[in-house]
Scaffold this active site. Structure first.
Site, PDB file in Angstrom:
ATOM      1  N   ASN A 162     -44.731 -12.471 -48.947  1.00 42.72           N
ATOM      2  CA  ASN A 162     -44.013 -12.434 -50.224  1.00 42.72           C
ATOM      3  C   ASN A 162     -42.538 -12.290 -49.911  1.00 42.72           C
ATOM      4  O   ASN A 162     -42.030 -11.183 -49.708  1.00 42.72           O
ATOM      5  CB  ASN A 162     -44.522 -11.270 -51.077  1.00 42.72           C
ATOM      6  CG  ASN A 162     -45.961 -11.485 -51.492  1.00 42.72           C
ATOM      7  OD1 ASN A 162     -46.240 -12.276 -52.390  1.00 42.72           O
ATOM      8  ND2 ASN A 162     -46.883 -10.832 -50.786  1.00 42.72           N
ATOM      9  N   GLU A 163     -41.883 -13.412 -49.861  1.00 37.23           N
ATOM     10  CA  GLU A 163     -40.476 -13.455 -49.459  1.00 37.23           C
ATOM     11  C   GLU A 163     -39.577 -13.044 -50.625  1.00 37.23           C
ATOM     12  O   GLU A 163     -40.055 -12.929 -51.767  1.00 37.23           O
ATOM     13  CB  GLU A 163     -40.118 -14.881 -49.013  1.00 37.23           C
ATOM     14  CG  GLU A 163     -40.910 -15.377 -47.800  1.00 37.23           C
ATOM     15  CD  GLU A 163     -40.484 -14.740 -46.479  1.00 37.23           C
ATOM     16  OE1 GLU A 163     -39.796 -13.704 -46.498  1.00 37.23           O
ATOM     17  OE2 GLU A 163     -40.861 -15.285 -45.420  1.00 37.23           O
ATOM     18  N   PRO A 164     -38.280 -12.807 -50.349  1.00 35.84           N
ATOM     19  CA  PRO A 164     -37.362 -12.450 -51.437  1.00 35.84           C
ATOM     20  C   PRO A 164     -37.508 -13.395 -52.624  1.00 35.84           C
ATOM     21  O   PRO A 164     -37.629 -14.611 -52.447  1.00 35.84           O
ATOM     22  CB  PRO A 164     -35.989 -12.571 -50.784  1.00 35.84           C
ATOM     23  CG  PRO A 164     -36.257 -12.254 -49.341  1.00 35.84           C
ATOM     24  CD  PRO A 164     -37.611 -12.812 -49.052  1.00 35.84           C
ATOM     25  N   SER A 166     -40.029 -12.970 -54.776  1.00 32.14           N
ATOM     26  CA  SER A 166     -41.416 -12.854 -55.247  1.00 32.14           C
ATOM     27  C   SER A 166     -41.508 -11.885 -56.419  1.00 32.14           C
ATOM     28  O   SER A 166     -40.778 -10.896 -56.490  1.00 32.14           O
ATOM     29  CB  SER A 166     -42.313 -12.331 -54.127  1.00 32.14           C
ATOM     30  OG  SER A 166     -42.328 -13.229 -53.059  1.00 32.14           O
TER      31      SER A 166
END
Ligand code: F6R
Length: 639
Positions: A162-164, A166
């Site tokens: 869950n990258e920036p 998300s």
């Protein structure tokens, strides 16, 4: 819950954090928690549903679980697992797949039923992914949800993938990987271009539903993102901050990962401190740099307004504290890294006697010596000390394939010119070419290619050391054997490396040793090289007299510098010395322009080296000390 019980010293921390001395102890603690959960469920005839992570972080946890299975009969028969994520696309049999990772590190060594193992499927067609993700969620829910989810944290602040950006309520889905995440994975894939751009990951919402969430983080590399996750505002920019909203989360970290938390970094802001020399130096230099004021201009009001009133009261008046710290910093500066002959050395970093010292500079890779302490190296040689340099590893992974070919082509041509038979050399060359044509990303080179690459770096190191002023007989190539073993397995024995190091030291009997104390280098080689030296010194101490008079100084490599309050010897460089150092670094041609392993810093090594030494000089000047062109920094290590 611990959240409601935050002590004053954790005032800035927005979720419970437990700090262990090292990752090994912390991993054992996490493994014990998992084992306890499994056993208590088993007693009630219940299954345990675990959420698992991959990456470097949980490896020791899995190793301990495997040990518990083998030695303490911990059974995984009633355990159901869901992995956080998988690259997309990805074949499960591929070396980089998380299926392979989980099998290698855990599943192949325990009694889990593989039907109970779930890992997102990297082989799906695009239009099958959405249904698969819904089904993944449904399966977790149908089993009553995750009992425990373990997590690592990426340097982007991702949990799972869950990258920036998300959303806090996101579910399992296909995502695009952040550029930094792909860079971090590039070594596993043999180049960033081979890292998939996508992954299937559980969502933050999925993770959140777990009844217990444990996030782990080890090493300095994670320190800055950990601070943001723990002390920062909740934000999609750092997805791990969403965990602050959970009532059943705990972060389990080692000291290095925790080192930027306020309670460890600037503890005076949150609690009473025991004001010893070291912490006073840290606080006063921090205050001066924070306020952008020279040390001698700091006032009582400055102290009081920045959590240092206790220091002012206990050890004041503050002007005396200021002078004391100013003098201490002043005494770290010396143009005589081997000691100044015939001078009073009571306030100098190094001893005056013996006036001519035997010095060994250990260099983990063939260029760390000149990159990290080239100026000091040159000075020591210029000042007439008997300087030896010992290159610990061959560095043979970090040469481009076409450079290796080029050197062999040169040898063939040169031999032909000399009318020497080149049949064998040409055979070798053809073998190299066909190997390289078929070479897979990240595949280890053939023995002969590694030899050529090692030789290239050896030649460069000789040129660099000669340029710094050494005669050839004082240039030592150790080729420590751990380095080759390291390529195939991560945990190896260093016994023969230690013995070899002891032999070299016993032959030279140095008064001074310089070694890389740069534990955040991307590949871990520096740390191993350091451990080998320390072990060798400790063993020698038991039997050898000379070692009682041998001081160990640490320098840092191309990646980091010591914080100002830790520096014990600061060697200023003149503008000319900066240029000489640069030319010594230039001898390492295979690492110039575009090194094979640049790390995430796009600057060339010589630029990094210059910037870093200029920053240290600037910092000293900002604190009110003299203005130098550049400074190389060292700390002394007691062993
Ligand atoms: C792994 C995962 C990632 C990693 C994170 C840290 O399944 O989802 O979030 O936990 O990237 O990776 P390491 O542990 O390799 O530093």
């Amino acid at each position: 819950m611990p959240r409601l019980n935050l002590l004053e010293e954790t005032r800035f921390e927005k979720l419970p954090v437990t700090i262990y001395d090292n990752a090994a102890d912390a991993s054992i603690a996490v493994a014990r928690r998992i084992a306890k959960l499994i056993k208590s469920k088993q007693r009630n005839n219940e299954k345990t549903v675990l959420g698992l992570a991959t990456g470097v972080t949980p490896i020791k946890v899995y190793a301990e679980l495997v040990r518990m299975h083998k030695e303490d009969s911990l059974s995984f028969k009633d355990v159901i697992t869901f992995n956080l994520d998988e690259y997309y696309p990805m074949r499960p049999t591929s070396a980089q797949s998380y299926v392979t990772f989980m099998k290698d590190n855990l599943f192949n060594h325990i009694d889990i039923d593989l039907n109970n193992v779930h890992i997102p499927d990297g082989t799906l067609a695009k239009d099958e992914v959405a249904d698969f993700c819904l089904e993944y969620e449904r399966k977790i829910t149908a089993l009553g949800g995750l009992d425990m989810q373990i997590l690592g944290i990426g340097r982007t602040g991702h949990i799972g993938f869950n990258e920036p950006g998300s959303a806090p309520n996101s579910g399992t889905r296909l995502v695009t990987l952040d550029d930094l995440t792909r860079s971090d994975a590039s070594r596993d894939f043999g180049g960033k271009e081979n890292v998939p751009t996508k992954a299937i990951t559980m969502g933050i919402g999925t993770i959140f539903k777990a009844r217990e969430i444990i996030l782990m983080a080890w090493s300095k590399k994670k320190a800055s993102i950990l601070k943001k996750a723990v002390e920062g505002e909740i934000s999609a920019d750092v997805p791990a901050t969403y965990l602050q909203l959970s009532d059943h989360v705990e972060f389990i970290v080692d000291k290095d990962a925790a080192s930027e938390l306020t309670r460890l970094d600037t503890p005076w802001l949150v609690k009473d401190c025991i004001w010893d020399e070291q912490i006073i130096k840290k606080a006063v230099t921090w205050l001066a740099l924070t306020l952008n004021k020279p040390i001698l201009k700091l006032t009582e009001e400055d102290y009081n307004n920045h959590g240092m009133a206790q220091l002012a009261t206990e050890k004041g008046p503050v002007y005396n504290i200021n002078i004391n710290i100013f003098n201490k910093l002043q005494h770290t500066i010396t143009g005589w890294p081997g000691g100044k002959p015939n001078a009073d050395d009571s306030q100098r970093p190094e001893r005056a006697e013996p006036a001519k010292k035997r010095t060994v500079i250990f260099s983990p890779h063939p260029d760390d010596d000149v990159i990290s302490m080239g100026g000091t190296f040159i000075r020591l040689a210029d000042q007439g000390h008997e300087v030896h340099v010992a290159y610990q590893t061959s560095g043979n992974t970090a040469v481009w394939d076409d450079d290796a070919l080029r050197y062999v082509e040169f040898s063939i041509d040169f031999n032909k010119y000399q009318k020497i038979d080149t049949t064998q050399l040409e055979d070798l060359y053809m073998r190299m070419r066909s190997f390289l044509k078929e070479k897979q990303p990240n595949q280890t080179d053939s023995e002969e290619i590694l030899t050529v690459k090692g030789q290239i770096r050896k030649g460069e190191a000789i040129a660099g050391a000669r340029y710094a002023g050494l005669p050839d007989e004082r240039i030592h190539f150790m080729n420590l054997p751990f380095y080759d073993r390291f390529k195939s397995q991560k945990s190896v024995s260093y016994e023969d490396d230690i013995k070899q190091t002891m032999d070299l030291l016993n032959m030279i009997k140095p008064h001074q040793i310089f070694a890389a104390g740069d534990f955040a280098d991307p590949h871990g080689t520096h740390k191993v090289c350091f451990d080998i030296i320390i072990n060798a010194l400790k063993r020698l101490r038991e039997t050898e007299e000379w070692i009682k008079d041998c001081w160990l100084w640490l320098y840092r490599g191309a990646w980091h510098e010591f914080p100002i309050h830790e520096i014990e010897m600061a060697v200023p460089l003149s503008p000319e010395e900066v240029t000489r150092k640069r030319l010594a670094i230039f001898k390492h041609q295979s690492q110039k322009d575009m090194p094979v392993f640049p790390g995430e810093d796009s600057r060339e090594f010589w630029v990094r080296a210059e910037d870093r030494t200029k920053e240290t000089a600037f910092c000293y000047n900002q604190l009110g000390l003299a203005e130098y062109e550049a400074i190389e920094a060292f700390v002394r290590w007691d062993y």
